[in-house]
Design a protein around this motif. Sequence first.
Motif, short mmCIF file in Angstrom:
data_model
loop_
_atom_site.label_atom_id
_atom_site.label_comp_id
_atom_site.label_asym_id
_atom_site.label_seq_id
_atom_site.Cartn_x
_atom_site.Cartn_y
_atom_site.Cartn_z
N PHE A 133 -2.28 12.07 -4.72
CA PHE A 133 -2.68 13.25 -5.49
C PHE A 133 -3.69 12.87 -6.57
O PHE A 133 -4.71 13.52 -6.74
N LEU A 134 -3.40 11.80 -7.31
CA LEU A 134 -4.31 11.39 -8.38
C LEU A 134 -5.67 10.98 -7.84
O LEU A 134 -6.71 11.32 -8.43
N THR A 135 -5.69 10.29 -6.72
CA THR A 135 -6.96 9.89 -6.11
C THR A 135 -7.76 11.11 -5.66
O THR A 135 -8.96 11.23 -5.94
N LYS A 136 -7.08 12.02 -4.99
CA LYS A 136 -7.76 13.21 -4.46
C LYS A 136 -8.22 14.17 -5.55
O LYS A 136 -9.12 14.98 -5.32
N THR A 137 -7.60 14.11 -6.72
CA THR A 137 -8.00 15.03 -7.81
C THR A 137 -8.87 14.33 -8.86
O THR A 137 -9.22 14.94 -9.86
N ALA A 138 -9.23 13.08 -8.63
CA ALA A 138 -10.06 12.35 -9.59
C ALA A 138 -11.45 12.98 -9.71
O ALA A 138 -12.01 13.05 -10.81
N GLU A 139 -11.99 13.43 -8.60
CA GLU A 139 -13.31 14.08 -8.61
C GLU A 139 -13.26 15.31 -7.72
O GLU A 139 -13.62 15.26 -6.56
N LEU A 140 -12.80 16.38 -8.31
CA LEU A 140 -12.69 17.64 -7.56
C LEU A 140 -14.05 18.31 -7.47
O LEU A 140 -14.86 18.23 -8.41
N PRO A 141 -14.31 19.01 -6.36
CA PRO A 141 -15.56 19.78 -6.27
C PRO A 141 -15.52 20.93 -7.30
O PRO A 141 -14.46 21.24 -7.85
N GLU A 142 -16.67 21.54 -7.53
CA GLU A 142 -16.76 22.61 -8.52
C GLU A 142 -15.81 23.76 -8.18
O GLU A 142 -15.19 24.35 -9.05
N THR A 143 -15.72 24.08 -6.89
CA THR A 143 -14.78 25.12 -6.49
C THR A 143 -13.76 24.53 -5.51
O THR A 143 -14.10 23.73 -4.64
N VAL A 144 -12.53 24.93 -5.71
CA VAL A 144 -11.43 24.48 -4.87
C VAL A 144 -10.78 25.73 -4.28
O VAL A 144 -10.47 26.67 -5.02
N ASP A 145 -10.57 25.74 -2.97
CA ASP A 145 -9.93 26.91 -2.37
C ASP A 145 -8.41 26.82 -2.48
O ASP A 145 -7.85 25.78 -2.79
N ARG A 146 -7.79 27.95 -2.24
CA ARG A 146 -6.33 28.05 -2.38
C ARG A 146 -5.60 27.06 -1.47
O ARG A 146 -4.65 26.42 -1.88
N GLU A 147 -6.04 26.94 -0.22
CA GLU A 147 -5.36 26.06 0.74
C GLU A 147 -5.42 24.60 0.29
O GLU A 147 -4.43 23.88 0.40
N SER A 148 -6.57 24.19 -0.20
CA SER A 148 -6.72 22.81 -0.67
C SER A 148 -5.84 22.56 -1.89
O SER A 148 -5.18 21.51 -2.01
N ALA A 149 -5.83 23.52 -2.81
CA ALA A 149 -5.00 23.40 -4.01
C ALA A 149 -3.52 23.31 -3.64
O ALA A 149 -2.79 22.48 -4.17
N ALA A 150 -3.10 24.16 -2.72
CA ALA A 150 -1.69 24.16 -2.29
C ALA A 150 -1.33 22.85 -1.59
O ALA A 150 -0.25 22.30 -1.82
#
Length: 178
Positions: free
Chosen positions: A114-131
């Motif tokens: 989780f920490l690796t994948k959220t280190a550099e999030l794109p400007e927009t994140v969709d609901r499915e990716s966030a979930a």
Amino acid sequence: MMDLCCHMGGQEEVKLCAGLERLKQEHGPLRELKQRMFELAQEIVGDEEERNWKERLLVLRESVQALVTELDPHSEREEGVLFPMMAQYIGRTFGPIAVMEYEHDQAKQRLASFLTKTAELPETVDRESAAALANEVIEAYHILAEHFMKEENVLFPMAERLLSDEEKEELAEKIGQI
């Protein structure tokens, strides 16, 4: 009275030595951090309408980092001191120690992912990716919740019965250094 309790399937209350008691007491603050993290993750997974997924994931990320900061030294006290001491009596390849180490690894892997994948999030994140990201955190929560219960109800009492008085003193001394 104790015999009656044990014959009825109850568990005798075991007074833990200082080192084991410290490990058990550390679960309290960890539970609070874990609970906060879980609630944030559940809110993300359960929300159908919200649009600020990136912001919410960053708040969850802070919560996960806070837990990991406290969890890492606790895990090190167990993996580096308690588990090797117990392994002398019950082994490490199978049984309780193997299970505890596996659960540590599983929870840590999910939190690290989780920490690796959220280190550099794109400007927009969709609901499915966030979930999907929040679900990794929820899985780690469930692993840790069950893990703490097993330690408190099985592992720590077992260690109290297995370790000698000298080993208990050594345990307290060594975990105090971490």
